[in-house]
Design a protein around this motif. Sequence first.
Motif, PDB file in Angstrom:
ATOM      1  N   PRO A  24       0.807  -1.223   0.000  1.00 18.86           N
ATOM      2  CA  PRO A  24       0.000   0.000   0.000  1.00 18.86           C
ATOM      3  C   PRO A  24       0.840   1.273   0.000  1.00 18.86           C
ATOM      4  O   PRO A  24       0.464   2.271  -0.603  1.00 18.86           O
ATOM      5  N   GLN A  25       2.015   1.244   0.635  1.00 22.46           N
ATOM      6  CA  GLN A  25       2.887   2.412   0.660  1.00 22.46           C
ATOM      7  C   GLN A  25       3.217   2.895  -0.755  1.00 22.46           C
ATOM      8  O   GLN A  25       3.369   4.078  -1.002  1.00 22.46           O
ATOM      9  N   PHE A  26       3.333   1.960  -1.693  1.00 25.22           N
ATOM     10  CA  PHE A  26       3.737   2.333  -3.045  1.00 25.22           C
ATOM     11  C   PHE A  26       2.530   2.483  -3.976  1.00 25.22           C
ATOM     12  O   PHE A  26       2.666   2.465  -5.191  1.00 25.22           O
ATOM     13  N   GLY A  27       1.371   2.604  -3.397  1.00 21.54           N
ATOM     14  CA  GLY A  27       0.184   2.895  -4.191  1.00 21.54           C
ATOM     15  C   GLY A  27      -0.573   1.664  -4.671  1.00 21.54           C
ATOM     16  O   GLY A  27      -1.506   1.791  -5.457  1.00 21.54           O
ATOM     17  N   THR A  80       7.899   8.326  -1.324  1.00 24.77           N
ATOM     18  CA  THR A  80       7.720   7.086  -2.102  1.00 24.77           C
ATOM     19  C   THR A  80       6.278   6.584  -2.093  1.00 24.77           C
ATOM     20  O   THR A  80       6.039   5.404  -2.305  1.00 24.77           O
ATOM     21  N   ASN A  81       5.318   7.498  -1.861  1.00 27.62           N
ATOM     22  CA  ASN A  81       3.957   6.989  -1.651  1.00 27.62           C
ATOM     23  C   ASN A  81       3.135   6.727  -2.931  1.00 27.62           C
ATOM     24  O   ASN A  81       1.913   6.655  -2.884  1.00 27.62           O
ATOM     25  N   LEU A  83      14.644   3.717   2.717  1.00 31.98           N
ATOM     26  CA  LEU A  83      13.530   3.015   2.085  1.00 31.98           C
ATOM     27  C   LEU A  83      13.310   1.634   2.702  1.00 31.98           C
ATOM     28  O   LEU A  83      12.194   1.278   3.093  1.00 31.98           O
ATOM     29  N   ILE A  97      10.368   9.699   4.193  1.00 29.52           N
ATOM     30  CA  ILE A  97      10.517   8.677   3.148  1.00 29.52           C
ATOM     31  C   ILE A  97       9.142   8.191   2.665  1.00 29.52           C
ATOM     32  O   ILE A  97       8.945   7.912   1.487  1.00 29.52           O
ATOM     33  N   ASP A  98       8.200   8.133   3.576  1.00 26.65           N
ATOM     34  CA  ASP A  98       6.853   7.712   3.185  1.00 26.65           C
ATOM     35  C   ASP A  98       6.267   8.705   2.190  1.00 26.65           C
ATOM     36  O   ASP A  98       5.643   8.328   1.206  1.00 26.65           O
ATOM     37  N   GLU A  99       6.525   9.980   2.451  1.00 30.29           N
ATOM     38  CA  GLU A  99       6.046  11.023   1.556  1.00 30.29           C
ATOM     39  C   GLU A  99       6.740  10.933   0.184  1.00 30.29           C
ATOM     40  O   GLU A  99       6.116  11.096  -0.851  1.00 30.29           O
TER      41      GLU A  99
END
Lengths: 140, 380
Positions: A93-96, B244-245, B339, B240-242
Motif C-alpha cells: 500500500p505504501q507504493f500505491g 515514495t507513496n 527506504l 521517506i513515506d512522503e
Amino acid sequence: MEDFEPIIIAFVCNWCTYTAADLAGTSRLKYPANVRLIRVMCTGMVDPKYIIKTLLEGADAVLISGCHPGDCHYINGNYKARRRIKLLHALLPQFGFERERVKLTWIGASDGIEFAETIAEMVKEIKMLGPVKTKLKMVI
Amino acid sequence: MSNTIKIEVKDQNPLTALKDFFGSLLNLQDIGALFISQHLPMKSVVMPTLITDSDHLQRIDPLAPAFPLNGAKLVARLTHKSIGKKVAAVLRPCEIRAFIELVKLKQGRLEELIIIGVDCLGAYNNEDYKSFVDKNGPESTRLFYQNILDGKKGLIDGIDLAPACKACEHPVPETADIIIALWGIDINKELFVITQSPKGDDIIDKLNFNKTDEPATRLEAVTSLKADKIAWRDKMFAQIDEETNSIEKLTKYLAGCVNCYNCRVACPVCYCKECVFVTDVFNHEPFQYLKWADRKGILKMPTDTIFFHITRMAHISLACVGCGQCSNACPNNIPLTELFRSAAFRAQKAFDYEAGRDFAESPPLAVFHEDEFSEVTSVK
C-alpha cells in the motif's frame, strides 16, 4: 472511468478454487470476463514475486484463492500463503498498490456460486479503485 | 545473572586498555581466535580480521567510525560448522542482530561463539570515513569518540553519522554475551565490561577481575540517546513515506538503479544462497524486450529494477536490522537504507516481530497456525 475494464489475475489452487471455477462453468453461472485464471497446485506455491510482477506488469488486481483453513490438500500451504499476503499487505500500500488489489480468499471445491460472486464483487471493487498506476508509460 | 568489571584506563588511552583486555581474552585456553576490526597496513582502511596471536592486536580499533561491511555474514561463515575451538567476535549491535537472524535461518551457529558487543557510537558511511581519516590521520578515532561521548552527536567538520546510525534505536548490544560499555562513561579514565550470559560470566571468571556495579550514568545516557534516535527515525520515516507513496514516486526514487545488486550483496540478511535475479529466470529472450517495449512504446533498460527492489523487500524486510550497508554499497548513492528500513518497520510491526531481538523468536514466514490473521481474508 466509465469504460474501464480491470484485468484481474487469479492464482487459484487446483484442489479447491479451480474446481469451484470449473463448477461455476459447468453450472452455467455467469461472472465477469475480467479475470484470468492461473491454476497452481496450492496457494502455498504462490511466491510473493509473482504477485509483485503481476501488479508491475499492469494487472489491476491479483486474486489468490485456495482451500479453507484445515482443508489444504498439502495440509498447510494455505497458512503459508496467508502469512505471505499479510506481508504484502504491509508492504505494497505504501507504493500505491491498495490492499484491495491483492486479495486472498478461501473458496472450496463445491462453492461455484461463491466463486462467481467473489469475481463479480472484486471487479466492482477494482472498477471503483480505478486502473493500477503501473500502466503509465515511464513506470519501470 | 549479570556481572560487571571495571578496567582502569591509563594515559587517557582506552584503546590500549582494550588491547590488553582482548589480549588476555585471547590467551585463555579455550578461545581459539578473536574476530575484530583493525586498521590494515593499507591506508585508512578498517576491516574485520581474525586474530589468533595477541601480537597482532596492535592495530585493532573497535571504536573507529568505520563500518565497511556488516560482519554477520562473516561470523556465520566462521561458525556454520564446528571447529572445536571458541571464537570471540567483537561486533556492533546491528551485526549481532543480523547474525541472530542468520542463526534462525541455520546459516550460523552459537555453540562455539562468544559475542562481544561494543556500545555503538555509530559510524560514517564509507566515503565520509575515508575523508575523515585523510584529514585527521591517526587521531581520527579519538576525535570521533570524544566528540560523541561529549554529547555532540558525531558531526565533525561537516561529516555526520550515516543516516542508518542516526535512526538506530539500538546503540547497545542487548543480546551480546559480553558488553564493552561506553555510554555515560568517561572512557579516558575507565571502561566497564558487562556480562549478560553464562558464557560471558565464564570468560570473566577466568580473567580474574574484581567485580563492581554497572555505573548508573550509563542507563541514563542510553535512555536519552534512544529517545533522540527514535525521534530522528520517525522523522525519517515520515519523510521517506512522503517521497515514495506512489509507484511513480518510487520509480523516481530508484531511478539511478543500474541493477548492480550491490545492495543485495552487502545486505547481511539477504539469505538466499542463489539470488533468483541472477538466475536464468531473468535471462529474458531478446524478443521479450521488444514485446515489452512495444506495449508502452518505450521500455526502461535495464528492466526489472523496481521488481527487484520490491521483491527484495518481500524477502528481507522481516529480517532487516537497519544496518545501512545497502546505502553504503550503492554506486549511485540511492538512499536505500531509509527506504528499506521504513518498509521493514511496517512489515515487522504487522507480525509483532523485531529482527534480531531474540534467538528464540521464529522468523514470521517460517511458522504458521490454523487460527490466525483472519483479517487477511476478510473483505477490507
